[in-house]
Motif scaffolding. Sequence first.
Motif, short mmCIF file in Angstrom:
data_model
loop_
_atom_site.label_atom_id
_atom_site.label_comp_id
_atom_site.label_asym_id
_atom_site.label_seq_id
_atom_site.Cartn_x
_atom_site.Cartn_y
_atom_site.Cartn_z
N SER A 23 0.84 -1.21 0.00
CA SER A 23 0.00 0.00 0.00
C SER A 23 0.86 1.25 0.00
CB SER A 23 -0.92 0.02 1.23
OG SER A 23 -1.74 -1.13 1.22
N LEU A 24 1.92 1.24 0.81
CA LEU A 24 2.83 2.40 0.87
C LEU A 24 3.44 2.67 -0.51
CD1 LEU A 24 4.37 4.55 2.57
CD2 LEU A 24 6.15 2.83 2.92
N ALA A 25 3.86 1.60 -1.19
CA ALA A 25 4.46 1.75 -2.53
C ALA A 25 3.46 2.39 -3.49
CB ALA A 25 4.91 0.39 -3.06
N ASN A 26 2.21 1.95 -3.41
CA ASN A 26 1.18 2.48 -4.32
C ASN A 26 0.80 3.92 -4.00
OD1 ASN A 26 1.16 0.18 -5.86
ND2 ASN A 26 -0.54 -0.77 -4.79
N ILE A 27 0.73 4.24 -2.71
CA ILE A 27 0.42 5.63 -2.32
C ILE A 27 1.54 6.56 -2.78
CG2 ILE A 27 0.19 7.17 -0.31
CD1 ILE A 27 -1.22 4.69 1.11
N ARG A 28 2.79 6.10 -2.58
CA ARG A 28 3.94 6.91 -3.01
C ARG A 28 3.86 7.20 -4.51
NH1 ARG A 28 8.39 5.76 -5.79
NH2 ARG A 28 8.25 3.50 -5.67
N LYS A 29 3.57 6.17 -5.30
CA LYS A 29 3.47 6.36 -6.75
C LYS A 29 2.33 7.30 -7.11
CE LYS A 29 4.29 3.00 -9.73
NZ LYS A 29 4.31 1.66 -10.36
N PHE A 30 1.21 7.10 -6.44
CA PHE A 30 0.03 7.93 -6.69
C PHE A 30 0.33 9.41 -6.42
CE2 PHE A 30 -3.87 9.99 -5.08
CZ PHE A 30 -4.67 9.86 -6.20
N LEU A 31 1.12 9.66 -5.37
CA LEU A 31 1.46 11.05 -5.02
C LEU A 31 2.62 11.59 -5.86
CD1 LEU A 31 1.23 10.81 -1.11
CD2 LEU A 31 -0.44 11.83 -2.67
N LYS A 89 9.19 10.43 -6.00
CA LYS A 89 10.21 9.62 -6.70
C LYS A 89 11.02 8.75 -5.73
CE LYS A 89 10.11 11.26 -11.12
NZ LYS A 89 8.66 11.48 -11.16
N VAL A 90 11.25 9.26 -4.51
CA VAL A 90 12.09 8.54 -3.55
C VAL A 90 11.39 7.24 -3.14
CG1 VAL A 90 13.26 8.66 -1.30
CG2 VAL A 90 13.04 10.71 -2.71
N ASN A 91 12.14 6.15 -3.19
CA ASN A 91 11.58 4.83 -2.92
C ASN A 91 11.38 4.64 -1.41
OD1 ASN A 91 11.01 2.12 -2.87
ND2 ASN A 91 12.50 1.61 -4.43
N LEU A 92 10.34 5.25 -0.85
CA LEU A 92 10.11 5.24 0.60
C LEU A 92 9.95 3.84 1.17
CD1 LEU A 92 7.55 8.18 1.00
CD2 LEU A 92 9.97 8.19 1.64
N GLU A 93 9.31 2.97 0.40
CA GLU A 93 9.02 1.63 0.95
C GLU A 93 10.29 0.84 1.23
OE1 GLU A 93 8.20 1.31 -3.58
OE2 GLU A 93 8.03 2.81 -1.99
N MET A 94 11.40 1.21 0.56
CA MET A 94 12.68 0.53 0.82
C MET A 94 13.09 0.67 2.28
SD MET A 94 14.17 -0.92 -1.86
CE MET A 94 15.94 -0.77 -1.87
N LEU A 95 12.70 1.78 2.92
CA LEU A 95 13.01 1.99 4.34
C LEU A 95 12.44 0.87 5.20
CD1 LEU A 95 12.26 5.79 4.91
CD2 LEU A 95 14.48 4.66 5.20
#
Length: 285
Positions: free
Chosen positions: A208-216, A219-225
């Motif tokens: 979900s985090l990956a999809n929200i990040r893309k939707f917003l 660019k920074v790959n937040l889910e990698m954290l």
Amino acid sequence: MSQTDVITVNVREVLRSKAPKAKVPGFLVRYLERIIHQEEINGFLRENGHLSGIDFVEASIRFLGVTIEAHGLENLPEGRYTFAGNHPLGGIDGLSTGLAIHHRFPEQSIKFLSNDILTHLQGMRPLFIPVNKVGSQSQHRTLPERLNEAYQSDVQMVIFPAGICSRRIKGKITELAWSKTFIKKSVETERAIVPVYFEGRNSNFFYSLANIRKFLGIKVNLEMLYLADEMFKQRGNTFKIYFGTPIPFTTFDNSRSPQEWANWVRQRVMDLEQNHSSLSHGAHH
């Protein structure tokens, strides 16, 4: 390596080196320390930081209490292979696959091509050909040179051609597109390719985090954290790994482009999942 030489994880220091002028609030630092499991990882490193290569991998798997069930490896004849697999987790899948291959071919070294979380662990470095250039130009050899050297040697190559772990697309957890380099290199160095399917998934939160990040549009790959946190969530689990039959390098002729062959092998990996799930499903009737 003595206990004092062990490199531990220090979020505060990393933030300070990356953004020396930024004032990062204490609560944020503490949150980051928690989601990357700084204390637990450092405890593990203090006890096992002297280990290197496959010994470090074995210690990591023990620490996580993970059980590996490898299927099909016993059918592989002696040889030097490119093991090309799906990448559902971003950590344990690499460790487990490498360890299973080591147990089948104990005389041969293993090399991973990886740019995920594991490259930051010193004990893993002998096994890695790092993708993202860490450090300065003083490392002399470029990625293509390191890659050529590894493929030409007798090591077993373990490749996750998607580069990053699976994401949820249109409600379905999906292996991302594969890059074609492993096809070209395997043909050049006359290596058979073994398709590998690893059964596993990350948490709903991660997808979900990956999809929200893309939707917003971030660019920074937040889910990698969160990959370390995802790894700890898998503690005590049993993972099945399915190894297919080797595909001779002569298969990959000019009838398709290297990219089309890469997609074809990716489909072979997905078929391994289908075959095994239908077999186990059938076994219950």
